[in-house]
Design an enzyme around this catalytic site. Structure first.
Site, PDB file in Angstrom:
ATOM      1  CG  ASP A 168      40.484 -60.892 -26.261  1.00 50.78           C
ATOM      2  OD1 ASP A 168      40.775 -62.055 -26.579  1.00 50.78           O
ATOM      3  OD2 ASP A 168      41.307 -59.951 -26.288  1.00 50.78           O
ATOM      4  CD  GLU A 175      41.586 -64.772 -23.842  1.00 44.20           C
ATOM      5  OE1 GLU A 175      42.312 -65.495 -24.549  1.00 44.20           O
ATOM      6  OE2 GLU A 175      41.462 -63.544 -24.028  1.00 44.20           O
TER       7      GLU A 175
END
Length: 536
Positions: free
Chosen positions: A212, A263
């Site tokens: 993330d 990401e």
């Protein structure tokens, strides 16, 4: 078709299904999705034809940001189950040929994490505070934050602490919500802990991790203002790549190497590609394609730039239409501005849902035909629209609150799935349970249910099952000339994809068979906002 679990390069062209656990299926009847619910729906996922499941955080968390505020990486949040349940799920999915991918969030932890609680209890300058970014404030009395950086969730990025005697204390950095303090990646404890967390989950059979906010862990220690910095002070710093080189060494140490998926939100495709060098991540999300409008020139430009960026580093592209942060395609593609941007997401934007659904069907065939890996966000295979009329008092997303209600937030794409055509929770929870789902479902949600769609050959679900079964795996890709408003390309020797983004029907190129179409092909012509897969 799912591929064998022992295929080492499975990630190069995999179909990866994203599960937001709170909203997928509720196994224990408390109104919140859980791992028992996912286990009960594994046959559905196998029949859909996916290669892997990516779970957004299932760890212990206060849920200030949907689980991305992790309090303990080695524990499953009690709302979802426990560690034994997770291990059963990983094993049962693998038995069906489906791998498991979990989220890791290197940028921050929860303010309830043991490290941060210890830091708050310690004095300024203590070793406990060195794992985070504690700094004195500016101004005569330290009343101003150390910088004027803007949070990804709107508002400031610093929160002031209170000393044990009740006086104002130091400030700590949080690029997201105040409940998500940023870690200091110059500290060796942070490196050791994250590598240990990777091994913890890899040892339990997890096939890979999704990283993330992968560009954000490293900060310029001088804390300059954004306009004054050389490069960005907290995005895409060169030093961040050493983190992922170390992680790649951990992933490669297993008999079946584990996979790193980033990401990576970057406009600069060359900078983006640096994360995909052979000793760093295997793949990264292609947000550029997902945010483009429904326009032939825009989408072609994104496809070309994506493939061009990946080619030098030998990494496969990824194709994503939506995720747990983004307005659902059926709604987004029905708007006058069909692109996506957080800064333009607002209440009250008109949507032609019929048009949006037609385009979402065509977009599914487009992304499914492109070379690389494909991500499907739960419920997009049902054609779910964004739920845009949730009562304000049920909204939970910090993006809504920190924007003072200007941004509707992400709850609308997180409404629990409908499995049956009727029932109090449309099959999301066991029949007869009392608590309602954690977010209310629309009254007409049953029309989108798995039960309603799986026997309808014209449904979105039937389309997805067919496209995942027929999806080409040949890496060869070449454009065909089909006109200004049409995207057409060949995969391999005899597979052609055609997408009509114009306003009038267009003739299909020469072919022997129509393998699959998002809408009926009549007299050899493809309707507007439609796509077809051809043999020949």
């Amino acid at each position: 078709m799912t591929r064998p679990v022992n295929s080492a390069d499975w990630w190069r062209d995999a179909v990866i299904y994203q599960i937001y656990p709170r909203s997928f299926a509720d196994g224990d009847g408390d109104g919140v999705g859980d791992l028992a619910g996912v286990r009960s729906r594994l046959p559905y996922l196998a029949s859909l034809g996916v290669d892997a499941l990516w779970f957004t955080p299932w760890y212990a968390s206060p849920l200030a940001d949907g689980g991305y505020d992790v309090a303990d990486y080695r524990a499953i949040d009690p709302a979802f189950g426990d560690l034994a349940e997770a291990e059963r799920l990983i094993a049962e999915a693998a038995g069906l040929g489906i791998r498991t991918i979990v989220d890791v969030v290197p940028n921050h932890v929860s303010d309830q994490h043991a490290w941060f609680q210890a830091a708050l209890a310690a004095l300024p300058g203590s070793p406990e505070r060195e794992r985070f970014w504690f700094r004195p404030g500016r101004g005569e009395h330290g009343e101003l934050p150390p910088t004027d950086w803007v949070s990804s969730f709107s508002g400031g990025t610093w929160t002031r602490t209170v000393n044990p005697d009740g006086t104002p204390g130091e400030w700590y950095l949080h690029l997201f919500a105040p409940q998500q303090p940023d870690l200091n990646w110059t500290h060796p404890d942070v490196w050791r802990e994250h590598e240990a967390v990777l091994r913890f989950w890899f040892d339990r059979g997890v096939a890979g991790i999704r990283i993330d906010s992968a560009t954000m862990p490293v900060k310029d220690p001088g804390f300059p203002e954004v306009a004054e910095a050389t490069g960005h002070p907290f995005v895409d710093r060169d030093e961040v790549h050493e983190i992922y080189r170390r992680w790649r060494a951990v992933a490669d140490s297993y008999a079946e190497p584990r996979v790193l998926i980033g990401e990576v939100w970057l406009a600069d495709q060359q900078r983006f590609a640096r994360y995909l060098r052979p000793d760093e991540m295997h793949t990264a999300f292609n947000f550029d394609f997902m945010t483009r409008p429904w326009d032939a020139a825009e989408l072609r430009a994104s496809i070309e730039s994506t493939l061009d960026a990946h080619r030098p580093v030998g990494a496969p592209a990824t194709w994503v239409l939506a995720n747990h942060d983004v307005t659902r395609p059926a709604t987004r593609y029905g708007r006058q501005d069909s692109s996506f941007g957080f800064e333009t997401r607002r209440f009250g934007i008109a949507t032609d849902l019929s048009q949006g659904t037609r385009r979402a069907r065509a977009a599914a065939l487009l992304t499914g035909a492109l070379p690389g890996s494909l991500y499907v966000y739960q419920g997009d295979e049902l054609g779910l629209p964004e739920v845009e009329d949730l009562p304000l008092d049920v909204l939970q997303d910090p993006m809504f609150f920190r924007s003072d209600g200007v941004d509707p937030g992400r709850d609308g794409c997180r409404v629990p799935l409908p499995w049956t055509a009727d029932g109090s929770a449309f099959g999301f929870s066991p029949q007869g349970t009392v608590p309602p789902p954690w977010l209310p479902q629309p009254t007409g949600w049953g029309a989108y249910s798995v039960e309603r769609q799986e026997t309808d050959p014209g449904s979105m679900l039937s389309l997805y099952r067919a496209l995942l079964s027929l999806r080409p795996r040949d890496p060869e890709f070449s454009w065909l000339d089909a006109g200004q408003d049409v995207l057409a390309f060949r995969r391999g020797a005899d597979f052609v994809c055609v997408v009509n983004l114009g306003s009038t029907p267009v003739p299909l190129p020469p072919h022997t068979d129509v393998l699959l179409a998002s809408s009926e092909v009549r007299d050899g012509r493809l309707s507007p906002d439609a796509a077809a897969w051809l043999r020949g």
